[in-house]
Design a protein around this motif. Structure first.
Motif, PDB file in Angstrom:
ATOM      1  N   SER A 131     -92.262 -66.849  38.877  1.00  0.00           N
ATOM      2  CA  SER A 131     -90.507 -66.417  39.684  1.00  0.00           C
ATOM      3  C   SER A 131     -90.371 -65.099  39.825  1.00  0.00           C
ATOM      4  O   SER A 131     -89.929 -64.532  40.747  1.00  0.00           O
ATOM      5  CB  SER A 131     -89.655 -67.260  38.827  1.00  0.00           C
ATOM      6  N   SER A 132     -91.135 -63.999  39.032  1.00  0.00           N
ATOM      7  CA  SER A 132     -90.742 -62.726  38.761  1.00  0.00           C
ATOM      8  C   SER A 132     -91.986 -61.895  39.182  1.00  0.00           C
ATOM      9  O   SER A 132     -92.283 -60.886  39.443  1.00  0.00           O
ATOM     10  CB  SER A 132     -90.561 -62.370  37.693  1.00  0.00           C
ATOM     11  N   TYR A 133     -92.793 -62.730  40.251  1.00  0.00           N
ATOM     12  CA  TYR A 133     -94.272 -62.194  40.729  1.00  0.00           C
ATOM     13  C   TYR A 133     -94.017 -62.087  42.191  1.00  0.00           C
ATOM     14  O   TYR A 133     -93.235 -62.789  42.885  1.00  0.00           O
ATOM     15  CB  TYR A 133     -95.113 -63.190  40.342  1.00  0.00           C
ATOM     16  N   THR A 141     -92.676 -62.385  47.799  1.00  0.00           N
ATOM     17  CA  THR A 141     -92.017 -62.749  46.667  1.00  0.00           C
ATOM     18  C   THR A 141     -92.145 -64.310  46.237  1.00  0.00           C
ATOM     19  O   THR A 141     -91.468 -64.791  47.169  1.00  0.00           O
ATOM     20  CB  THR A 141     -90.732 -62.070  46.402  1.00  0.00           C
ATOM     21  N   SER A 181     -90.062 -65.850  44.392  1.00  0.00           N
ATOM     22  CA  SER A 181     -88.316 -66.157  44.470  1.00  0.00           C
ATOM     23  C   SER A 181     -87.680 -66.197  45.621  1.00  0.00           C
ATOM     24  O   SER A 181     -87.243 -67.354  46.240  1.00  0.00           O
ATOM     25  CB  SER A 181     -87.817 -65.584  42.993  1.00  0.00           C
ATOM     26  N   ARG A 222     -96.671 -58.867  38.831  1.00  0.00           N
ATOM     27  CA  ARG A 222     -95.139 -58.767  38.589  1.00  0.00           C
ATOM     28  C   ARG A 222     -94.508 -57.981  39.479  1.00  0.00           C
ATOM     29  O   ARG A 222     -95.008 -57.001  39.856  1.00  0.00           O
ATOM     30  CB  ARG A 222     -94.738 -58.157  36.959  1.00  0.00           C
ATOM     31  N   ILE A 223     -93.295 -58.308  40.019  1.00  0.00           N
ATOM     32  CA  ILE A 223     -92.698 -57.562  40.892  1.00  0.00           C
ATOM     33  C   ILE A 223     -92.535 -56.085  40.595  1.00  0.00           C
ATOM     34  O   ILE A 223     -92.938 -54.999  41.439  1.00  0.00           O
ATOM     35  CB  ILE A 223     -91.253 -58.233  41.243  1.00  0.00           C
TER      36      ILE A 223
END
Length: 119
Positions: A30-32, A52, A54, A100-101
Motif C-alpha cells: 500500500s505504501s509502495y 502508486t 494505493s 517505498r514511495i
C-alpha cells in the motif's frame, strides 16, 4: 521477501499491442510505487511508467505517452502495462520494479520479459 514476476512479452509487428503483467508478492504494497523500465539492445535501462499501489497515480515517459497505459489490480497484487501502437524502437527487455514511495531508488526488480517489435 519481495518477489516480482513479469510475463506477457513476445514478438509483435509494428502497430500491434501487448500487455505485460507483473505479479508481486511478499509484503503489503500500500505504501509502495511500481515502475516499469526497459533496456533496449546496447542501451541503458530507461524509465517507462509508474503507478502508486494505493491511489493509482501514474506517470509516463514522453516516448510512450498516449500509447502505453499502466494499471494495477490491488486484489491480485498485479500491475499491468498495456502497450498499443508498438514501434520497433519499443524493442527491449522490460522490467518491473518496486520501492517505498519515500525511497529514492527501486530496490526490488523482476527478471524481465522480452518485447520485440518487428517492422
Amino acid at each position: 521477501q519481495v518477489q516480482l514476476v513479469e510475463s506477457g512479452g513476445g514478438l509483435v509487428q509494428a502497430g500491434g499491442s501487448l500487455r505485460l503483467s507483473c505479479a508481486a508478492s511478499g509484503r503489503t504494497f500500500s505504501s509502495y510505487v511500481m515502475g516499469w523500465f526497459r533496456q533496449p539492445p546496447g542501451k541503458e535501462r530507461e524509465f517507462v511508467a509508474t503507478i502508486t499501489w494505493s491511489g493509482g497515480s501514474t506517470s509516463y515517459a514522453d516516448s510512450v505517452k498516449g500509447r502505453f497505459t499502466i494499471s494495477r489490480d490491488n486484489v491480485k497484487n498485479t500491475v499491468y502495462l498495456q502497450m498499443n501502437s508498438l514501434k520497433p524502437e519499443d524493442t527491449a527487455l522490460y522490467y518491473c520494479a518496486t520501492k517505498r514511495i519515500v525511497a529514492s531508488v527501486y530496490n526490488y526488480w523482476g527478471q524481465g520479459t522480452q518485447v520485440t517489435v518487428s517492422s
